[in-house]
Structure formats: C-alpha cells, structure tokens
Design an enzyme around this catalytic site. Structure first.
Site, PDB file in Angstrom:
ATOM      1  N   ASN A  49      24.421  79.970  19.184  1.00 24.43           N
ATOM      2  CA  ASN A  49      25.425  79.383  18.279  1.00 24.43           C
ATOM      3  C   ASN A  49      25.703  77.937  18.640  1.00 24.43           C
ATOM      4  O   ASN A  49      25.811  77.060  17.773  1.00 24.43           O
ATOM      5  CB  ASN A  49      26.736  80.177  18.356  1.00 24.43           C
ATOM      6  CG  ASN A  49      26.663  81.518  17.664  1.00 24.43           C
ATOM      7  OD1 ASN A  49      25.722  81.796  16.929  1.00 24.43           O
ATOM      8  ND2 ASN A  49      27.647  82.358  17.897  1.00 24.43           N
ATOM      9  N   ARG A 376      17.068  83.912   2.881  1.00 21.75           N
ATOM     10  CA  ARG A 376      16.436  84.033   4.199  1.00 21.75           C
ATOM     11  C   ARG A 376      15.594  85.303   4.233  1.00 21.75           C
ATOM     12  O   ARG A 376      16.123  86.406   4.166  1.00 21.75           O
ATOM     13  CB  ARG A 376      17.486  84.112   5.315  1.00 21.75           C
ATOM     14  CG  ARG A 376      18.321  82.859   5.496  1.00 21.75           C
ATOM     15  CD  ARG A 376      19.228  82.996   6.725  1.00 21.75           C
ATOM     16  NE  ARG A 376      20.280  82.001   6.748  1.00 21.75           N
ATOM     17  CZ  ARG A 376      20.137  80.765   7.228  1.00 21.75           C
ATOM     18  NH1 ARG A 376      18.972  80.394   7.714  1.00 21.75           N
ATOM     19  NH2 ARG A 376      21.147  79.923   7.232  1.00 21.75           N
ATOM     20  N   ARG A 406      18.678  76.557   6.269  1.00 25.15           N
ATOM     21  CA  ARG A 406      18.578  75.886   7.567  1.00 25.15           C
ATOM     22  C   ARG A 406      18.050  76.791   8.675  1.00 25.15           C
ATOM     23  O   ARG A 406      18.537  77.881   8.888  1.00 25.15           O
ATOM     24  CB  ARG A 406      19.961  75.335   7.960  1.00 25.15           C
ATOM     25  CG  ARG A 406      19.948  74.533   9.244  1.00 25.15           C
ATOM     26  CD  ARG A 406      21.287  73.882   9.489  1.00 25.15           C
ATOM     27  NE  ARG A 406      21.395  72.602   8.836  1.00 25.15           N
ATOM     28  CZ  ARG A 406      22.386  72.258   8.018  1.00 25.15           C
ATOM     29  NH1 ARG A 406      23.310  73.122   7.726  1.00 25.15           N
ATOM     30  NH2 ARG A 406      22.439  71.062   7.480  1.00 25.15           N
ATOM     31  N   HIS A 436      22.400  79.927  -2.958  1.00 29.49           N
ATOM     32  CA  HIS A 436      22.849  80.824  -1.901  1.00 29.49           C
ATOM     33  C   HIS A 436      23.257  82.186  -2.464  1.00 29.49           C
ATOM     34  O   HIS A 436      23.608  83.095  -1.719  1.00 29.49           O
ATOM     35  CB  HIS A 436      24.029  80.166  -1.160  1.00 29.49           C
ATOM     36  CG  HIS A 436      24.432  80.845   0.101  1.00 29.49           C
ATOM     37  ND1 HIS A 436      25.618  81.522   0.238  1.00 29.49           N
ATOM     38  CD2 HIS A 436      23.799  80.960   1.305  1.00 29.49           C
ATOM     39  CE1 HIS A 436      25.715  82.016   1.463  1.00 29.49           C
ATOM     40  NE2 HIS A 436      24.620  81.694   2.130  1.00 29.49           N
ATOM     41  N   TYR A 469      23.813  92.755  10.417  1.00 27.92           N
ATOM     42  CA  TYR A 469      24.825  92.076   9.600  1.00 27.92           C
ATOM     43  C   TYR A 469      25.479  93.108   8.682  1.00 27.92           C
ATOM     44  O   TYR A 469      24.793  93.925   8.074  1.00 27.92           O
ATOM     45  CB  TYR A 469      24.196  91.003   8.699  1.00 27.92           C
ATOM     46  CG  TYR A 469      23.759  89.730   9.370  1.00 27.92           C
ATOM     47  CD1 TYR A 469      23.395  89.698  10.710  1.00 27.92           C
ATOM     48  CD2 TYR A 469      23.681  88.544   8.646  1.00 27.92           C
ATOM     49  CE1 TYR A 469      22.968  88.528  11.309  1.00 27.92           C
ATOM     50  CE2 TYR A 469      23.261  87.361   9.238  1.00 27.92           C
ATOM     51  CZ  TYR A 469      22.899  87.365  10.568  1.00 27.92           C
ATOM     52  OH  TYR A 469      22.476  86.199  11.155  1.00 27.92           O
ATOM     53  N   ARG A 565      35.777  85.917   9.971  1.00 32.99           N
ATOM     54  CA  ARG A 565      35.014  86.048  11.222  1.00 32.99           C
ATOM     55  C   ARG A 565      34.869  84.726  11.956  1.00 32.99           C
ATOM     56  O   ARG A 565      35.047  84.633  13.151  1.00 32.99           O
ATOM     57  CB  ARG A 565      33.617  86.616  10.946  1.00 32.99           C
ATOM     58  CG  ARG A 565      32.698  86.558  12.170  1.00 32.99           C
ATOM     59  CD  ARG A 565      31.329  87.114  11.885  1.00 32.99           C
ATOM     60  NE  ARG A 565      30.650  86.472  10.784  1.00 32.99           N
ATOM     61  CZ  ARG A 565      29.906  85.364  10.907  1.00 32.99           C
ATOM     62  NH1 ARG A 565      29.794  84.761  12.075  1.00 32.99           N
ATOM     63  NH2 ARG A 565      29.286  84.853   9.864  1.00 32.99           N
ATOM     64  N   HIS A 593      29.631  89.973   7.918  1.00 35.94           N
ATOM     65  CA  HIS A 593      29.053  88.996   6.994  1.00 35.94           C
ATOM     66  C   HIS A 593      29.528  89.195   5.550  1.00 35.94           C
ATOM     67  O   HIS A 593      29.173  88.434   4.668  1.00 35.94           O
ATOM     68  CB  HIS A 593      27.521  89.091   7.070  1.00 35.94           C
ATOM     69  CG  HIS A 593      26.797  87.936   6.475  1.00 35.94           C
ATOM     70  ND1 HIS A 593      26.074  88.034   5.302  1.00 35.94           N
ATOM     71  CD2 HIS A 593      26.676  86.639   6.873  1.00 35.94           C
ATOM     72  CE1 HIS A 593      25.531  86.855   5.014  1.00 35.94           C
ATOM     73  NE2 HIS A 593      25.882  86.000   5.950  1.00 35.94           N
TER      74      HIS A 593
END
Length: 687
Positions: A49, A376, A406, A436, A469, A565, A593
């Site tokens: 992270n 992703r 990213r 997204h 997730y 979160r 998530h």
C-alpha cells in the site's frame, strides 16, 4: 524544520486520512488474534500500500510543490510543501512500528519452529544447499553492475530492491557495485528441514552469503551490502504520436513509468554514511524526495507471499464459497434469471456464477450480442477466454476495457490484444474518462424478440480478487435497468451525446445531482417529522461537495451511518457540523470493497449498489454506474448485510477526531462481521 500548522477543521486531509487507513492494516499485523503467517502477510499489504501511495499520492503532491503552487484548497487546508513533511514524519513513525511488529512476529515464528535465518547463521548442511541453489537458481538471473566514473548508474527500477555493495580494496580505495534483486527470484528460500524445524533465508541474505562468489575477481579487504529501494512517480504520460495505436501508447507509457521521477528513497539505516552519499549522488536524489531510513530488508510487500510451509494452523481457515440459494450452476442461468433477480456476494458466494453465465452465453445459439466493461483482469482470466469463445461462435462481442487501470495495465493490454485478434469489438474507454463501471448486458432472441439479461457489480470481474475482495453482483433480466445499461454502451460509441437514464445513476453526468436529490429527500422528511436516515458503505470518501451535503443533512437532523474502509475526509461527530454522523472502518481477513447506498425514504428504502466511491474522480472523471435494487428480498438482504457490518465490535474501528482508529468495543455479544456474514448466508441456504 518547517512549522506545521494544523489543517482546517472541516475536512481531514486526504493523504493523512489514507495513511490512517494504512495504520489500520498495520494494526492487523500487530493483532495477536490474527494467525501468525497472516500477520506477516498484512505487513506485506501495508508495505505494498505504501509503495502505491508514494507512486501516486505523494508524487501528486510533489508535482504541486514543483509547480510552485500552495495547493491549500485542494489538499484540505494544508500547504503542499508542509504536507510532504507531514507525510514523511507519519511514514517514518509507521515504518518504525512495522519493524517492531516484524521483530515480534519473528520471535513468535521461532516458538513455532520456523526460523528466518541470515547469512551468519548458516550450518554445513545449509551451506551446501545454498551454494547449489545460488548456482542453479540465483546466479543465472543475477544483474550486477560495477560502478566507476565511466559507468553511469542505470535507472533503478521502480520499487525493485537492490543491494548497494561497497568493497574496501587492498589499495585503500572504495569500489562500489549494485546487485538487483530480480522479481524472478523467490524472495524466501525454504531450506531443508532439520529436527522438525523449518528454516527460511531471504534471498537478500543468500546473496550476502555468496558475495565472494559474485566478486571473487576483485582484490578487496572487506565487503558489505546494504539494501536500497527507490519509488518512482506512477503517473502515465501518453505521447501524442498519431502513428501509434492507443494500446502501443499505454504499453510504452507503462515501460516509461520505470524511469519516472523518484519520489521516495528507502535505505538500510546501518549503511556506511559515505556509501549512502555516493549512491544518493549517483541517483540524483533531491531534497524534495522522501528519504526514509529503514531496516535491513525492504520490499516487505513480498511478505504477502510468505510460504505457508503446510502450517494451516498459522493461517486463516479457508471458507468454502457458498452457492446462491435457488441458482444452480448445473442448470441454465438464463432460465433462472428470467424468473427473478439474484445477488452474488463474493467471496461468500462463488465467483463461478459469472464465468458460467458468460460461458453459457458463448454457447447459446439464441444469444446475439454480449457487451461488458472490464477494469482489472486476472492474470489467467476465464472471463476473457469466455468472451473470446463467444466471438469464435459468431456472437457480436463488445468489450470496453480500461487499459489505464493503474498498475494492472499489462494484463489488460495482453488480453486486449488477444481479444482484438479474435474479432472482439474493443473500446478503450472514453477520452478524458476512465471506465470504472462493472456491468454486462447480453441480448438473446426469444420468440422473434430481443430480450436482455445481464449483471451489474461493485467489483472487477477478476477470479483472483473475488477470493479476497467483498463485492456485490446483481444478476437481472429487468428490462428497464438493462435498457439503461445498454445506453451506457451506446455512450461509449457516441460519447458526444449525453443520454438520459430512468433507473441507473451514471457518472460523470448524474451521480452528484442524483444523490443530492436523495439526500434532500431525507432532509425534507426529517423536517416534516417523518423517519429519515442515510446508510452508506464504500471504499473512500473525499469529495468535498458530497461531504458538505452530508454535513447539511446532519445539521437538519438526519441520522447518517458511514462504513468507509479507506480514506475518509469527512469528520464525524463534530458539534454543530456533523453531530448526527457516525463512521466506522472494517479491516479484516477480506478487503471490504462493496459500495452500498441506503436511503430511508420514509421507511420505503431506496437501495443502490455501485461501482463508485464518493470521490471527485468517481463522480466527475469516470464512467460509473449505481444500480437500484427493486427486488424486495434482495433489498432486505443488502440492508441485513449492512447492519451486520455496522454491528461489528471486533474488527470495526471508529473514525472521528477523538477516537480515530480505536476499536469499536461494547458489552454486546461479539460480532465479527465477515464471519457473521458468511454464517448469514449459510443459514439462508439451510432455510
């Protein structure tokens, strides 16, 4: 040292809030109730992270400083140059804490007969194994550069670890060299077991042990090697060469990221001062770069892959993903969805339903078109292979694939090229916007008419992340919702047009105004003496406009519960501003998530699942979809899962100024929400 003023008291600075979130990850590594190897892996997550934070957020603030701007309005009331210093101070403190935690974990591992040894602790049996391992596995992949005035230091790879070597020659001079610790090497080398004891050596120490083998042609008196690591700006810069395809531009930009400007330099604090100065000068490390002294080992993100050694007792017990009640993987999913909507809540439910749905669509002769957004992909993606299979079967397959997701660009690029070769119609997002949203619409010919089926999700269609997730996916044949979803795909083709949607809420055109309207309804209801509340669950909240609107609702008397979160720039429980807002964050075994928005609506709740957090980028600069839930059973199911999470008094942390990151504790029976959510679905299947 620059005097640091306190930020204003309306918002928490975004970067500081994010570092507070990473502190919660570090708390998991510290928690003795967490299985031992899992604690090590949380240390890896903490480090990973932090790497991404420096590549993206720290780099952004650094660019503001270099542009000569204060950035106070954008940074929550803190000047950009002061913020760099605040960040560095917080990170140094967190790094120090992480080293203490790591030391404690090592002691606990030894009590479990797991020993992480260094180059000074190797016995004869291990010596033979290590020397052979070095020759067979390490030496062929080794990149070693001997430095002198005529050899320029190469661009160090972003976030790769290096050993900075100093040889004191017999002539009295210093000879420097650099060893790259390749990602192709296993970071943890498991040595032969002895007397029921497990031994592991890090490849860093294995290299230190074999320095003589690497540098035996040099006539030196002594040799030392210390770890250094550089983190570079992770922003993609796309060139304007019109002859290049978009995929080529992204691919080139991903490669260029490896030579982006440095934003953080971490070094072993025991390194010789002269050696440190030599390498910093060679690497052109500037004062504005964050220079952080660390421990003997860097790239602690590799702890995410710490070997389990067969010790299941030191790991979280694996849960068996459950089937969705009433939805069989052995029957046609289309036939079942035609009758009613279904909700998949990963990882409590198996992700296999999504793959089965796409595989069925690929084979079904009545399916004419498949449209899907991809953000992703997994490294090995059954989703992508199903879409390719559908194209081979003559279906018209349209994929909006975001190859600027990213740090996952390369996997997406590889699959995009494969899909393009197989005749899949690709869209690479919308100029100026990232796509997204997580959605799929399938058109099927039934009785000479086209009927739509599909799914909308809060998460990526990724088999790997679906195991860790938490995400909601709604399977539906509701023609009203799917008509709106289909319009989003039309927007990809003709994005100069602004479409109107009757049911879904879409960014960038409608999200803010639609949620403002829902919040205004709660304000009007509370003023009229009617029931009113707002319950929101998301990853991050940093949009000042959305925060101000929640402050307005709080001042009007609307009770607001937030489960956030990650970063949260809203300050809950502040007198006269946010008295009626409570906020918690849950960090546990799975990564929370889901995005879930519940509005009381005079006790007739309006419920949405969404791909969007309440951040400026999600509201104004991305294509996002929030989907209404019309099925009353699913609506109640979502409210139940929110309430379970809100009741957490084991892994929930309080978010406010006075008790920030303190665990939510009370005298009620213990509720660990992720475990209780699994039990909730277990019982539901038994009913």
């Amino acid at each position: 040292m620059t005097k640091i003023e306190k930020p204003n008291n309306t918002y928490i600075n975004r970067e500081v809030s994010w570092l507070n979130f990473n502190a919660r990850v570090l708390q998991e590594a510290e928690d003795t109730n967490v299985p031992l190897i899992e604690r090590l892996r949380f240390l890896g997550i903490f480090s990973n992270n932090l790497d991404e934070f420096f590549k993206v957020r720290y780099a952004t603030v650094k660019r503001i400083v270099e542009a000569g701007k204060g950035g106070k309005s954008e940074l929550g009331g803190v000047k950009s140059n002061e913020l760099l210093e605040i960040i560095t101070q917080i990170v140094i403190k967190q790094q120090s804490e992480s080293l203490k935690i790591l030391s404690e974990i090592h002691k606990k591992l030894e009590a479990e007969n797991i020993f992480i040894i260094n180059e000074t602790q190797i016995n004869n049996l291990q010596h033979k194994y290590i020397k052979n391992y070095f020759i067979q596995k390490v030496s062929p992949a080794l990149v070693t550069i001997v430095l002198n005035d005529s050899v320029e230091l190469p661009n160090l790879k972003d976030s790769a670890a290096y050993l900075a070597v100093n040889m004191l020659m017999k002539s009295g001079e210093n000879q420097y060299a650099l060893i790259e610790i390749s990602k192709a090497m296993d970071r943890f080398v498991v040595l032969p077991k002895q007397d029921d004891k497990n031994y592991i050596i890090m490849v860093d120490d294995l290299l230190r042990y074999c320095l003589d083998d690497i540098f035996n042609i040099f006539d030196y008196k002594s040799i030392s090697a210390h770890m250094i690591k550089i983190t570079r700006d992770g922003e993609l810069d796309l060139d304007s060469d019109l002859s290049k395809s978009f995929i080529e531009k992204i691919s080139d930009s991903v490669k260029d990221r490896q030579i982006g400007d440095p934003v953080r330099f971490v070094y072993d604090k025991t390194i010789n001062k002269k050696t440190l100065q030599y390498f910093m000068a060679k690497m052109l490390i500037e004062n504005t770069d964050s220079v952080i002294p660390g421990g003997r080992y860097h790239n602690r993100r590799d702890y995410m892959d710490f070997p389990s050694l067969g010790r299941t007792d030191l790991l979280y017990k694996k849960i068996e993903p459950l089937p969705i009640k009433g939805l069989s993987l052995e029957k046609s999913i289309f036939n079942e969805i035609a009758k009613k909507d279904y909700l998949l809540y990963a990882p409590y439910h198996t992700f296999s339903y999504i793959v089965k749905f796409l595989r069925e669509a690929a084979l079904d002769p009545t399916v004419k078109t498949i449209k899907i957004t991809i953000y992703r992909l997994a490294q090995i993606s059954h989703v992508a292979s199903s879409l390719i299979n559908a194209a081979k079967n003559g279906k018209k397959v349209t994929v909006s694939i975001e190859i600027q997701a990213r740090f996952d660009e390369q996997a997406n690029i590889d699959y995009a090229e494969q899909m393009e070769q197989e005749g899949v119609n690709l869209f690479f997002g919308v100029q100026g916007l990232k796509v997204h949203s997580k959605m799929c619409v399938i058109e099927r010919e039934e009785k000479n008419k086209i009927k739509r089926y599909g799914f909308v999700s809060t998460g990526n269609f990724n088999e790997s992340t679906a195991k860790i997730y938490t995400d909601y996916t709604l399977f539906t044949s509701d023609q009203k919702i799917l008509k709106d979803i289909n319009k989003v795909f039309s927007f990809f083709e003709t994005n100069y047009r602004v479409y109107r949607y009757k049911h879904i809420i879409k960014s960038p055109h409608y999200t803010k105004s639609a949620f403002f309207k829902l919040i205004d309804n709660e304000i009007a209801n509370v003023k009229a003496g009617k029931p009113a509340y707002i319950r929101l669950k998301m990853n991050s909240m940093s949009s000042y406009k959305m925060i101000d609107k929640l402050y307005e609702a709080s001042r009007a008397g609307v009770k607001i519960q937030l489960i956030v979160r990650g970063l949260c720039c809203l300050i809950p429980g502040k007198k006269g501003m946010s008295d009626n807002i409570e906020a918690i964050s849950v960090v546990d075994k799975f990564l929370e998530h889901t995005r879930l928005f519940i509005f009381c609506n005079n006790n007739d709740p309006k419920v949405y699942i969404s791909s969007a957090d309440w951040m400026t980028r999600n509201i104004d600069h991305r294509v996002e979809v929030s989907c209404p839930i019309y099925d009353e059973d699913i609506k109640q199911e979502l409210i139940d899962t929110f309430n379970i999470c809100w009741s957490d008094n084991v892994k929930a942390r309080i978010l406010n100024e006075k008790q920030n990151n303190k665990y939510k504790r009370n005298n009620k029976p213990k509720v660990r929400s992720q475990f209780e959510t699994y039990n909730y679905y277990l019982k539901k299947n038994e009913e």
